[in-house]
Design an enzyme around this catalytic site. Sequence first.
Site, PDB file in Angstrom:
ATOM      1  CB  SER A 157      -1.073   0.406   1.326  1.00  0.00           C
ATOM      2  OG  SER A 157      -0.027   0.069   2.351  1.00  0.00           O
ATOM      3  CG  ASP A 197      -4.238   5.919   7.049  1.00  0.00           C
ATOM      4  OD1 ASP A 197      -3.302   5.511   7.339  1.00  0.00           O
ATOM      5  OD2 ASP A 197      -4.631   5.047   6.225  1.00  0.00           O
ATOM      6  CG  HIS A 207      -1.192   4.148   4.293  1.00  0.00           C
ATOM      7  ND1 HIS A 207      -2.568   3.207   4.761  1.00  0.00           N
ATOM      8  CD2 HIS A 207      -0.594   3.190   4.107  1.00  0.00           C
ATOM      9  CE1 HIS A 207      -2.312   2.290   4.481  1.00  0.00           C
ATOM     10  NE2 HIS A 207      -1.507   1.673   3.623  1.00  0.00           N
TER      11      HIS A 207
END
Length: 385
Positions: A43, A348, A351
Site C-alpha cells: 500500500s 491514517d 500511511h
Amino acid sequence: MENVKVFIIVVFSVLVFVLGVERVEVKEFPPCNFRAVYNFGDSNSDTGGGSAAFWIAGPPTGETFFGRPVGRGSDGRLIIDFIAEHLGLPYLSPYLDSIGTSFRHGANFAIGGSTIRPQNESMSLNGVPPFSLDVQVVQYDNFKGRTSYFYSQAKRKSDRTKLPRPQDFSKALYIFDIGQNDIAAGLRKKNDTDFYASVPDIVDQLAKAVQNLYEHGARAFWMHNTGPIGCLPVSLHYHDIKPEELDKQGCLKAQNDYSMEFNRKLKDRVIKLRAELPHAAVTYVDIYAAKYELIGNAKKQGFLDAADICCGFHEDDIQVYCGHKQNINGTEIYAGSCENPSNYISWDGVHYSEAANRWIANHIINGSFSDPPLPITQACHKAYS
C-alpha cells in the site's frame, strides 16, 4: 615519531575513502532517460490496484491533490507519484485497473497488504491479499508478453498509443517497495525467534523476483528497504506502552528492531545480487533512515507531532478507522480527516500524508539515502565495482 606516521597514514586513508565517495557522488553520469517505470509493492506504493481488485478506497482519501478517491492510501500523492513526476512520466496505472489506463510508460503491480512471502492468511482475516511478490512478478511476465504481442500485431499507430514499446522494457526502471507487511505478519505471530529465522528466506524471495526480471531483460533496479514500523501511530495508539519500550523518538524499539533486521539482511543480499547480476545496476534506498529522520525532526520540518493522525477517530480508547462510521453509545461517529493534512506526517495511522511523502521523495531521489549515492535519474549506471 612512529605515532606521527600512524596518524598521517590514518588521515591519508580517510581522505582517500572520502574522496572516493565524493567521486561516486559527483561523477558525471549521463541521465538514464527512463521511458517507463515498473513498480512492485504494497500500500505504500499502491496507486489503485487494491481498489480495482477488492473494495474501492472511499473518501476522504485523495482529497488534497486529486480531489476525489483514486485508490491511494493517502490524502494525495505517494512517493511513487513524486518519483514519476521527477522522471517526467505520468502517474503509473495499476495493472489490475482496466478503466482509463495507459501503460505506455509502465505499470504498477503493487497491491495494498501484499507481502514478499506468501502468507497462510486471507484478505478477510488480516487484510493480506493473494498478490504476494511472486504473483506480481508473474503478472509482469504476462503483461510483458501480451502487450508486446498486441503491439506487434497493431495495424494502426493509434492502436499502440496506450501500450508499452517493447524496446522500453530493458530501459525501464524497476522499483521495489515491499516488506512492511511481512514484518507486520511476524509481529502478529508474536514469536521473535521464528521471525528472525524467517528473514533470510524473505529477502531471498525478494532477490528471486529481481533475478526473474533480470532474466527477462530488466537492468535498472531501485530497491527500497522498509520503514520504521515501530513509529507508525497505529502501533503507538493501540497498545499499553511502558516508557522503556520506546526509543528517543518515541517509537517502539522492539518493532523497529524487526525492521532493522530485515533491512540489514536485505542490504547484504543486494550486495550479493550485484555480483550475481553483472549487467544490472542495483540501488539500495534507505527509506528507513529517511522516514526516521523526518519523524525525529517533525516540528522543525513544519509538522505536528509525528504520532498525530490526520484521518480517523482516536479518543478515549475508541478507534474508528479513516473514512469509516461507527455507532458509539448511540452516537454515530464519522472518522473524517483533519482540517489541514499537510501539517501531519501520518494520514491514517499507517500511511503517510502527501506532505510527508513529498518530503521523503525529495530526500531520496537525489541519492542522499542511496547506495550507491546516485540520483534516481542516474540509477541505470553502476557506481560500484
